[in-house]
Scaffold this active site. Structure first.
Site, mmCIF file in Angstrom:
data_model
loop_
_atom_site.group_PDB
_atom_site.id
_atom_site.type_symbol
_atom_site.label_atom_id
_atom_site.label_comp_id
_atom_site.label_asym_id
_atom_site.label_seq_id
_atom_site.Cartn_x
_atom_site.Cartn_y
_atom_site.Cartn_z
ATOM 1 N N ASP A 46 3.303 2.521 6.115
ATOM 2 C CA ASP A 46 1.848 2.470 5.979
ATOM 3 C C ASP A 46 1.465 2.457 4.509
ATOM 4 O O ASP A 46 2.035 3.188 3.690
ATOM 5 C CB ASP A 46 1.210 3.689 6.648
ATOM 6 N N TYR A 51 -4.251 2.771 -2.799
ATOM 7 C CA TYR A 51 -3.152 3.501 -3.407
ATOM 8 C C TYR A 51 -2.711 2.832 -4.707
ATOM 9 O O TYR A 51 -1.878 1.919 -4.711
ATOM 10 C CB TYR A 51 -1.972 3.601 -2.447
ATOM 11 N N LYS A 77 -4.887 -1.061 5.039
ATOM 12 C CA LYS A 77 -6.252 -0.627 5.290
ATOM 13 C C LYS A 77 -7.261 -1.563 4.633
ATOM 14 O O LYS A 77 -6.909 -2.328 3.735
ATOM 15 C CB LYS A 77 -6.438 0.808 4.788
#
Length: 336
Positions: A46, A51, A77
């Site tokens: 994931d 990030y 995401k």
């Protein structure tokens, strides 16, 4: 659909640390950590544009490029678009998560949950990840910790934008599943009450752990199980404090949390088990949880996670935690 049929196992790898969360790590160390996860049999990864402003996706994509795409499950995401424009990473406003990726790439990120931004975010992620498809896509951080009193406006933008786009992409077979990835239970409870669109899974970070689980246990997890919406537990070690680190909720742990962890560790020592094993197995004991995805930046941590998953824990340990009010009396615990 239930993502339990999609996930290759109950242990995945959360790659937020690969975005230089808390510290700058060399590319070689990041690559070695992903390879260690692969060597240990982990096949669910994931990530997110957030990030490190795309750094985690880039590093993960480089590391996985040598492996067959059909051999692993990948989630990322939407909700933030990474731009070519640069800024000072240390000056970004991340709500309660200030300074989280100050060592990440300097690319500017904009919060945008609209339909157009969702499609752009997916295309950009595919390029950074060096792949032609995503398995699961989560709508990221539509919650109080990032938006404060304005979180419902962010949620509404996602409901009318990202939710509908992802629902359509799943129905068209472009992605296999979608959901929300957040650090609070409230947006997930709202989503479960919607007639449509219908998510497949939630990624809930930090809210179903040994240190914090009461709110999720009361309504969210039973409701999710009833609606066949699986929960992936992010941050099972509560940002590291349950794995020998100093952070809780992505910041330096306050004294009362440190004291509670010391009590947990003392009982774990008394029963001859590791605190990581207790934390990981607790998070997975609820029937609504499909997997847990601890993060790591050192290869040795991966082997520890795999060992923690299978470490025997005596029933007396869980009884002691309940007697000392360290876990809810209603929380499911692992059985031997």
């Amino acid at each position: 659909m239930s993502i339990t049929r999609l996930l290759p196992g109950r242990l995945g790898f959360g790659t937020a640390p690969l975005g230089n969360m808390f510290r700058a790590i060399p590319d070689e160390e990041a690559a070695a950590t992903v390879q260690a996860a692969w060597d240990q049999g982990i096949r669910y990864f994931d990530t997110a544009p957030f990030y490190g402003a795309g750094l985690s996706e880039i590093r993960l994509g480089d590391a996985l490029a040598e492996h067959p795409r059909d051999a692993y499950v990948l989630s990322t995401k939407v909700g933030r678009v990474v731009l070519d424009e640069v800024e000072d990473p240390a000056a970004r406003d991340f709500g309660e998560k200030g300074g989280l990726f100050e060592h990440g790439r300097p690319n500017k990120m904009v919060n945008d949950y609209t339909a157009d931004a969702t499609l752009r975010s997916i295309e950009d992620s595919l390029q950074r990840l060096r792949t032609d498809r995503l398995d699961i896509v989560y709508v990221h951080d539509v919650a109080q910790d990032f938006y404060g009193d304005e979180w419902l406006a962010a949620y509404e933008s996602a409901r009318t934008g990202a939710f509908r786009v992802l629902d359509r992409l799943r129905d068209e077979g472009v992605i296999k599943a979608w959901g929300l990835g957040v650090n609070r239970v409230e947006p997930l409870e709202l989503t479960l009450d919607l007639d449509e669109p219908r998510p497949d899974a939630f990624l809930l970070a930090g809210r179903y752990t040994l240190l914090d689980h009461d709110r999720a246990l009361q309504r969210l997890l039973p409701a999710a199980a009833e609606r066949d919406v699986d929960v992936v537990v992010g941050g099972p070690y509560s940002s590291g404090i349950l794995a020998g680190g100093a952070h809780f909720e992505y910041q330096k742990a306050p004294e009362h949390i440190v004291a509670k962890v010391e009590r947990l560790k003392a009982l774990a020592d008394e029963h001859g088990i590791g605190i990581k094993a207790a934390a990981l197995q607790f998070a997975l004991a609820h029937p609504a949880t499909a997997a847990a995805i601890p993060g790591a930046t050192r290869p040795s941590r991966i082997a520890e996670d795999v060992a923690a998953l299978d470490e025997p824990i005596p029933a007396a340990f869980w009884t002691a935690l309940r007697e000392q009010n360290l876990i809810s009396a209603d929380a499911p615990v692992p059985t031997a």
